[in-house]
Design an enzyme around this catalytic site. Structure first.
Site, PDB file in Angstrom:
ATOM      1  N   ARG A  47      44.690  36.447  48.592  1.00  0.00           N
ATOM      2  CA  ARG A  47      45.917  37.092  48.269  1.00  0.00           C
ATOM      3  C   ARG A  47      45.343  38.820  49.159  1.00  0.00           C
ATOM      4  NH1 ARG A  47      48.813  38.670  43.189  1.00  0.00           N
ATOM      5  NH2 ARG A  47      48.265  40.666  44.056  1.00  0.00           N
ATOM      6  N   ARG A 107      42.829  39.129  31.592  1.00  0.00           N
ATOM      7  CA  ARG A 107      41.933  40.659  31.534  1.00  0.00           C
ATOM      8  C   ARG A 107      42.499  41.245  31.230  1.00  0.00           C
ATOM      9  NH1 ARG A 107      36.743  41.316  31.763  1.00  0.00           N
ATOM     10  NH2 ARG A 107      36.404  43.260  33.504  1.00  0.00           N
ATOM     11  N   ARG A 144      39.883  51.428  40.353  1.00  0.00           N
ATOM     12  CA  ARG A 144      40.492  52.774  41.304  1.00  0.00           C
ATOM     13  C   ARG A 144      41.407  53.819  40.939  1.00  0.00           C
ATOM     14  NH1 ARG A 144      44.702  47.747  42.082  1.00  0.00           N
ATOM     15  NH2 ARG A 144      44.688  46.877  40.501  1.00  0.00           N
TER      16      ARG A 144
HETATM   17  N1  UDP Z   1      39.528  43.365  46.052  1.00  0.00           N
HETATM   18  C1  UDP Z   1      37.964  43.492  46.872  1.00  0.00           C
HETATM   19  N2  UDP Z   1      38.317  44.889  46.852  1.00  0.00           N
HETATM   20  C2  UDP Z   1      39.088  45.844  47.280  1.00  0.00           C
HETATM   21  C3  UDP Z   1      40.621  45.173  46.619  1.00  0.00           C
HETATM   22  C4  UDP Z   1      40.552  44.321  46.347  1.00  0.00           C
HETATM   23  O1  UDP Z   1      37.046  42.463  47.179  1.00  0.00           O
HETATM   24  O2  UDP Z   1      38.898  47.109  47.474  1.00  0.00           O
HETATM   25  C5  UDP Z   1      39.725  42.027  45.665  1.00  0.00           C
HETATM   26  C6  UDP Z   1      39.390  41.793  44.192  1.00  0.00           C
HETATM   27  O3  UDP Z   1      39.070  40.156  44.165  1.00  0.00           O
HETATM   28  C7  UDP Z   1      40.629  41.120  43.919  1.00  0.00           C
HETATM   29  C8  UDP Z   1      41.489  40.598  44.883  1.00  0.00           C
HETATM   30  O4  UDP Z   1      41.172  41.317  46.018  1.00  0.00           O
HETATM   31  O5  UDP Z   1      40.674  41.299  42.229  1.00  0.00           O
HETATM   32  C9  UDP Z   1      42.659  41.090  44.947  1.00  0.00           C
HETATM   33  O6  UDP Z   1      43.269  42.685  45.440  1.00  0.00           O
HETATM   34  P1  UDP Z   1      44.858  43.107  45.236  1.00  0.00           P
HETATM   35  O7  UDP Z   1      45.102  44.449  45.188  1.00  0.00           O
HETATM   36  O8  UDP Z   1      46.231  41.855  45.558  1.00  0.00           O
HETATM   37  O9  UDP Z   1      44.998  43.781  43.525  1.00  0.00           O
HETATM   38  P2  UDP Z   1      46.010  43.846  41.920  1.00  0.00           P
HETATM   39  O10 UDP Z   1      46.469  45.105  42.673  1.00  0.00           O
HETATM   40  O11 UDP Z   1      46.741  42.631  42.074  1.00  0.00           O
HETATM   41  O12 UDP Z   1      44.456  44.408  41.322  1.00  0.00           O
END
Ligand code: UDP
Length: 370
Positions: free
Chosen positions: A175, A252, A283
């Protein structure tokens, strides 16, 4: 008789999928009733105002799409600001830019040119012996090398998904863009922004003139509501719809700790990821920065990820092989009932972004009216 029914569509769930479907069908002269379990519309894109700031109650939502038609569609219901998502990651007291790009590589290794960065990643990939990545860990190392995996991916991902990276599908990390330019824009899509008056207003406008009943738990009063309409559009979790008869799908869930702080600026960015494994949250969101807010106070949300269990809110599907197969069983069951449509992120058990949800609802409207 079926044709005597009061409504053409009973739409269960007033989230984005349900609202788009209801709007489009109403525009086509169909009679729609929307029922919603919560006391508000907009599902997980719900925002509400606190201290003059739009707070994303169920986590950060940044609308982005590559599809001009979807962008034009959503722009009927709102105006977007020019927010560009550029989260940062904090690891061991150091700040790194996301997504993984030349700024990140420079900070990690001191490299300046793309060629140097690519050479460093190739060296680390080779040292790890990765040829064909078979899981998220191998995929991540293949894309960005071992250092970056250890500092910015492993801890965050294992907190987010509650599983070792070796047991997670490679697709999750795909992604995220990896760029050999100094570009901190998280998304590759040409269209992106935050609605100027929040997401709830979008859904309220979509539902304008449509009957909506809040605080209705359809699954508890299913027969009475189903009898009202020719067809039911269910946008909740598909396994719940069928009483978990093949077993529960894994999800989740998230928990947010939200605080109003008496200061104008807490962290200087809308999204700050904590990528170590010790910090319990993944975060911190500072909501005003999605809209360039200048209010005297600020609102922050610490985001915690945990495993879903019965009675808590599902957020993310876990698209591993076992759950994908289980989902197919439920989808096949749903397909047997011609008066049932199951759609949306929970209904389709898909890691949809908002534009995917809109696209899916519009496709369903097309196929219903073809
Ligand atoms: N991810 C990571 N480090 C980061 C941000 C994202 O390893 O600092 C990985 C993590 O596995 C996450 C995936 O990238 O589940 C997708 O991130 P995204 O920001 O697209 O997730 P969302 O905002 O949908 O939770």
């Amino acid at each position: 008789m079926v044709s005597d029914r009061q409504y053409d569509y009973l739409i269960v769930g007033a989230g984005l999928y349900g609202a788009v479907f209801a709007r489009e069908m109403t525009n086509r002269g169909k009679r729609c009733l929307v029922v919603e379990k919560k006391s508000h519309v907009a599902g997980h894109i719900y925002t509400h105002e606190t201290e003059g700031i739009q707070v994303h109650r169920y986590g950060a939502h940044i609308f982005h799409t590559h599809d001009k038609a979807i962008w034009q569609y959503i722009n009927q219901f709102t105006s977007f600001n020019h927010y560009v998502n550029s989260p940062i990651a904090i690891y061991a007291g150091q700040v790194y830019n996301l997504p993984f790009n030349m700024n990140t590589f420079h900070k990690l290794w001191g490299v300046i040119t793309p060629r140097e960065a690519e050479a460093e990643i190739a060296r680390q990939r080779q040292a790890a012996g990765i040829t064909v990545p078979r899981n998220l860990e191998e995929q991540a190392i293949d894309l960005v090398g071992t250092d970056l995996y250890e500092k910015l991916i492993k801890g965050y991902t294992e907190k987010q998904w509650g599983r070792p990276c070796k047991e997670l599908p490679a697709s999750l990390i795909k992604r995220l863009p990896v760029r050999f330019t100094y570009d901190n824009n998280y998304f590759n899509d040409p269209y992106q922004g935050i609605p100027v008056d929040g997401y709830t207003a979008i859904v309220q406008r979509m539902l304008d003139g449509i009957q909506v009943r809040l605080n209705v738990d359809y699954l508890k009063e299913r027969d009475a509501f189903t009898a009202l309409a020719k067809k039911t559009v269910f946008t909740g979790a598909i396994d719940a719809l069928f009483d978990y008869r093949f077993g529960a799908l894994a999800y989740r869930s998230l928990r947010f700790e939200t605080e109003v702080l008496d200061m104008p600026n807490y962290q200087g960015n809308a999204v700050v990821n904590y990528t170590d494994s010790q910090t319990p949250y993944t975060r911190i969101l500072e909501h005003k920065h999605f809209a360039f807010g200048t209010q005297p106070k600020t609102v922050i949300s610490r985001e915690y990820s945990h495993e879903w269990q019965l009675g808590v809110e599902p957020y993310y599907p876990i698209n591993d092989a076992v759950n994908a197969a289980l989902y197919q069983q439920y989808a096949a069951l749903a397909a047997q009932d011609a008066s049932l449509i199951v759609g949306g992120r929970l209904g389709e058990y898909a890691y949809y972004d908002m534009d995917d949800v809109v696209a899916s609802a519009l496709r369903k409207v097309q196929s219903e009216t073809a």
